[in-house]
Motif scaffolding. Sequence first.
Motif, PDB file in Angstrom:
ATOM      1  N   LEU A 173     -18.624  -5.226  -0.601  1.00 26.09           N
ATOM      2  CA  LEU A 173     -18.872  -4.754   0.762  1.00 26.09           C
ATOM      3  C   LEU A 173     -18.330  -5.737   1.797  1.00 26.09           C
ATOM      4  CD1 LEU A 173     -22.526  -3.403   0.361  1.00 26.09           C
ATOM      5  CD2 LEU A 173     -20.417  -2.060   0.521  1.00 26.09           C
ATOM      6  N   ARG A 174     -18.165  -6.978   1.391  1.00 26.81           N
ATOM      7  CA  ARG A 174     -17.625  -8.002   2.300  1.00 26.81           C
ATOM      8  C   ARG A 174     -16.117  -8.180   2.144  1.00 26.81           C
ATOM      9  NH1 ARG A 174     -22.260 -10.205   0.060  1.00 26.81           N
ATOM     10  NH2 ARG A 174     -21.049 -11.582  -1.314  1.00 26.81           N
ATOM     11  N   SER A 175     -15.537  -7.383   1.278  1.00 23.19           N
ATOM     12  CA  SER A 175     -14.095  -7.461   1.036  1.00 23.19           C
ATOM     13  C   SER A 175     -13.389  -6.342   1.792  1.00 23.19           C
ATOM     14  CB  SER A 175     -13.831  -7.329  -0.470  1.00 23.19           C
ATOM     15  OG  SER A 175     -12.454  -7.094  -0.713  1.00 23.19           O
ATOM     16  N   PRO A 176     -12.171  -6.579   2.262  1.00 23.50           N
ATOM     17  CA  PRO A 176     -11.430  -5.498   2.932  1.00 23.50           C
ATOM     18  C   PRO A 176     -10.906  -4.436   1.961  1.00 23.50           C
ATOM     19  CG  PRO A 176     -10.064  -7.462   2.775  1.00 23.50           C
ATOM     20  CD  PRO A 176     -11.436  -7.869   2.302  1.00 23.50           C
ATOM     21  N   SER A 177     -10.921  -4.727   0.661  1.00 26.70           N
ATOM     22  CA  SER A 177     -10.270  -3.828  -0.302  1.00 26.70           C
ATOM     23  C   SER A 177     -10.871  -2.425  -0.349  1.00 26.70           C
ATOM     24  CB  SER A 177     -10.273  -4.458  -1.699  1.00 26.70           C
ATOM     25  OG  SER A 177      -9.564  -5.669  -1.694  1.00 26.70           O
ATOM     26  N   PRO A 178     -12.219  -2.257  -0.424  1.00 21.57           N
ATOM     27  CA  PRO A 178     -12.754  -0.893  -0.453  1.00 21.57           C
ATOM     28  C   PRO A 178     -12.417  -0.107   0.821  1.00 21.57           C
ATOM     29  CG  PRO A 178     -14.447  -2.469  -1.071  1.00 21.57           C
ATOM     30  CD  PRO A 178     -13.282  -3.251  -0.566  1.00 21.57           C
ATOM     31  N   TYR A 179     -12.397  -0.789   1.948  1.00 25.64           N
ATOM     32  CA  TYR A 179     -12.100  -0.119   3.209  1.00 25.64           C
ATOM     33  C   TYR A 179     -10.614   0.242   3.279  1.00 25.64           C
ATOM     34  CZ  TYR A 179     -16.611  -2.275   3.933  1.00 25.64           C
ATOM     35  OH  TYR A 179     -17.920  -2.657   3.780  1.00 25.64           O
ATOM     36  N   ALA A 180      -9.774  -0.617   2.705  1.00 26.23           N
ATOM     37  CA  ALA A 180      -8.356  -0.278   2.605  1.00 26.23           C
ATOM     38  C   ALA A 180      -8.166   0.930   1.700  1.00 26.23           C
ATOM     39  CB  ALA A 180      -7.559  -1.472   2.076  1.00 26.23           C
ATOM     40  N   ALA A 181      -8.985   1.018   0.633  1.00 25.85           N
ATOM     41  CA  ALA A 181      -8.904   2.172  -0.269  1.00 25.85           C
ATOM     42  C   ALA A 181      -9.264   3.456   0.466  1.00 25.85           C
ATOM     43  CB  ALA A 181      -9.832   1.971  -1.464  1.00 25.85           C
ATOM     44  N   VAL A 182     -10.310   3.402   1.299  1.00 25.07           N
ATOM     45  CA  VAL A 182     -10.695   4.587   2.083  1.00 25.07           C
ATOM     46  C   VAL A 182      -9.564   4.977   3.031  1.00 25.07           C
ATOM     47  CG1 VAL A 182     -12.291   5.448   3.835  1.00 25.07           C
ATOM     48  CG2 VAL A 182     -13.157   4.097   1.914  1.00 25.07           C
ATOM     49  N   LEU A 183      -8.943   3.983   3.670  1.00 20.65           N
ATOM     50  CA  LEU A 183      -7.838   4.261   4.591  1.00 20.65           C
ATOM     51  C   LEU A 183      -6.667   4.901   3.855  1.00 20.65           C
ATOM     52  CD1 LEU A 183      -6.601   4.025   7.398  1.00 20.65           C
ATOM     53  CD2 LEU A 183      -5.837   1.711   6.778  1.00 20.65           C
ATOM     54  N   ILE A 184      -6.338   4.384   2.671  1.00 20.19           N
ATOM     55  CA  ILE A 184      -5.247   4.965   1.877  1.00 20.19           C
ATOM     56  C   ILE A 184      -5.564   6.414   1.520  1.00 20.19           C
ATOM     57  CG2 ILE A 184      -4.098   4.877  -0.377  1.00 20.19           C
ATOM     58  CD1 ILE A 184      -4.303   1.810  -0.183  1.00 20.19           C
ATOM     59  N   ALA A 185      -6.809   6.664   1.094  1.00 20.42           N
ATOM     60  CA  ALA A 185      -7.204   8.031   0.731  1.00 20.42           C
ATOM     61  C   ALA A 185      -7.060   8.970   1.922  1.00 20.42           C
ATOM     62  CB  ALA A 185      -8.639   8.039   0.205  1.00 20.42           C
ATOM     63  N   LEU A 186      -7.452   8.521   3.108  1.00 17.91           N
ATOM     64  CA  LEU A 186      -7.368   9.373   4.296  1.00 17.91           C
ATOM     65  C   LEU A 186      -5.919   9.625   4.698  1.00 17.91           C
ATOM     66  CD1 LEU A 186     -10.292   7.930   6.454  1.00 17.91           C
ATOM     67  CD2 LEU A 186     -10.240  10.087   5.169  1.00 17.91           C
ATOM     68  N   VAL A 187      -5.069   8.603   4.568  1.00 17.22           N
ATOM     69  CA  VAL A 187      -3.652   8.784   4.899  1.00 17.22           C
ATOM     70  C   VAL A 187      -3.005   9.775   3.934  1.00 17.22           C
ATOM     71  CG1 VAL A 187      -1.403   7.639   4.953  1.00 17.22           C
ATOM     72  CG2 VAL A 187      -3.390   6.542   6.011  1.00 17.22           C
ATOM     73  N   VAL A 188      -3.302   9.634   2.633  1.00 16.23           N
ATOM     74  CA  VAL A 188      -2.756  10.568   1.647  1.00 16.23           C
ATOM     75  C   VAL A 188      -3.259  11.975   1.915  1.00 16.23           C
ATOM     76  CG1 VAL A 188      -2.719  11.157  -0.806  1.00 16.23           C
ATOM     77  CG2 VAL A 188      -2.453   8.780  -0.101  1.00 16.23           C
ATOM     78  N   PHE A 189      -4.499  12.077   2.347  1.00 15.28           N
ATOM     79  CA  PHE A 189      -5.130  13.378   2.609  1.00 15.28           C
ATOM     80  C   PHE A 189      -4.658  13.997   3.922  1.00 15.28           C
ATOM     81  CE2 PHE A 189      -9.084  15.669   4.121  1.00 15.28           C
ATOM     82  CZ  PHE A 189      -8.978  16.744   3.245  1.00 15.28           C
ATOM     83  N   SER A 190      -3.988  13.235   4.768  1.00 15.96           N
ATOM     84  CA  SER A 190      -3.675  13.676   6.128  1.00 15.96           C
ATOM     85  C   SER A 190      -2.857  14.963   6.232  1.00 15.96           C
ATOM     86  CB  SER A 190      -2.965  12.556   6.902  1.00 15.96           C
ATOM     87  OG  SER A 190      -1.734  12.210   6.280  1.00 15.96           O
ATOM     88  N   PRO A 191      -1.998  15.339   5.242  1.00 18.74           N
ATOM     89  CA  PRO A 191      -1.300  16.622   5.403  1.00 18.74           C
ATOM     90  C   PRO A 191      -2.229  17.815   5.602  1.00 18.74           C
ATOM     91  CG  PRO A 191      -0.253  15.365   3.667  1.00 18.74           C
ATOM     92  CD  PRO A 191      -1.483  14.595   4.071  1.00 18.74           C
ATOM     93  N   VAL A 192      -3.471  17.714   5.118  1.00 18.97           N
ATOM     94  CA  VAL A 192      -4.411  18.828   5.298  1.00 18.97           C
ATOM     95  C   VAL A 192      -4.704  19.035   6.775  1.00 18.97           C
ATOM     96  CG1 VAL A 192      -6.770  19.604   4.818  1.00 18.97           C
ATOM     97  CG2 VAL A 192      -5.397  18.584   3.011  1.00 18.97           C
ATOM     98  N   GLY A 193      -4.616  17.972   7.566  1.00 17.59           N
ATOM     99  CA  GLY A 193      -4.851  18.104   9.000  1.00 17.59           C
ATOM    100  C   GLY A 193      -3.655  18.629   9.761  1.00 17.59           C
ATOM    101  N   LEU A 194      -2.541  18.897   9.057  1.00 17.07           N
ATOM    102  CA  LEU A 194      -1.320  19.343   9.723  1.00 17.07           C
ATOM    103  C   LEU A 194      -1.055  20.825   9.524  1.00 17.07           C
ATOM    104  CD1 LEU A 194       0.994  16.343   8.762  1.00 17.07           C
ATOM    105  CD2 LEU A 194      -0.294  16.678  10.879  1.00 17.07           C
ATOM    106  N   VAL A 195      -2.076  21.584   9.101  1.00 16.88           N
ATOM    107  CA  VAL A 195      -1.892  23.021   8.908  1.00 16.88           C
ATOM    108  C   VAL A 195      -1.634  23.674  10.255  1.00 16.88           C
ATOM    109  CG1 VAL A 195      -2.941  25.141   8.080  1.00 16.88           C
ATOM    110  CG2 VAL A 195      -3.411  22.999   6.923  1.00 16.88           C
ATOM    111  N   PRO A 196      -0.533  24.405  10.422  1.00 18.07           N
ATOM    112  CA  PRO A 196      -0.252  25.035  11.708  1.00 18.07           C
ATOM    113  C   PRO A 196      -1.223  26.183  11.987  1.00 18.07           C
ATOM    114  CG  PRO A 196       1.345  25.740  10.080  1.00 18.07           C
ATOM    115  CD  PRO A 196       0.517  24.670   9.425  1.00 18.07           C
ATOM    116  N   VAL A 197      -1.670  26.271  13.207  1.00 16.78           N
ATOM    117  CA  VAL A 197      -2.524  27.384  13.626  1.00 16.78           C
ATOM    118  C   VAL A 197      -1.650  28.447  14.280  1.00 16.78           C
ATOM    119  CG1 VAL A 197      -4.438  28.063  15.097  1.00 16.78           C
ATOM    120  CG2 VAL A 197      -4.452  25.821  13.982  1.00 16.78           C
TER     121      VAL A 197
END
Length: 206
Positions: A173-197
């Motif tokens: 919890l005191r390491s940046p690594s788990p938070y970097a992992a969450v950031l990587i997951a969100l960046v990889v997941f980001s195409p889902v937020g690009l669905v055209p309306v």
Amino acid sequence: MTVLRIAYACLVDLRTDEAYYWTWSKENVLCYLDHPPMLAWFIRLGTTIFGDTLFGARFAGILGMLVTQLLLADIARRVTRDARAIVLAVLLPEAALYYGLLTAKVAPDVAMIPFSVAMMWSLVRLAESHNPRWWLAAGLFGGLSLLSKFTVVMFVPAIIAFMLVPDWRARWLRSPSPYAAVLIALVVFSPVGLVPVPAGAGDRAP
């Protein structure tokens, strides 16, 4: 069972939902209105290699099952060092027909399962080596799992428990690594937020 999956893939016509997923793979877009995109990318991979055939549409699911079994075998080997446990880890998924024979069927699960197991494998490697780089691999595979099926978020409580039990792991919890992992997951997941309306969709919304 792999031979049976290949036979199923080649001989059984696409179901309605499988044909629906196949139509997605023909669209050059990052995501789709009602599902994340990984399944369509899986189908695109198979049909690029084998053409628009039944086997081409289902190829990536068969490959994904083999990868899943290899990862499960390695997890069992690292955790137990017991050959019987390794054999059970490989064979038990085959005993559940939906995850055994029917992983040849085109469905979001065939993409989610190998990536989610790869995420767990990364955490096993982390526990074994204490190398924080495995957090980054877990984040990558977690993001790919989210691109496959949203229900992978149900792993989150287990990952939190992994960080807190036993007590010495709470140092992460005191390491940046788990938070970097969450950031990587969100960046990889980001195409889902690009669905055209579609234009005017807001005017038609209830």
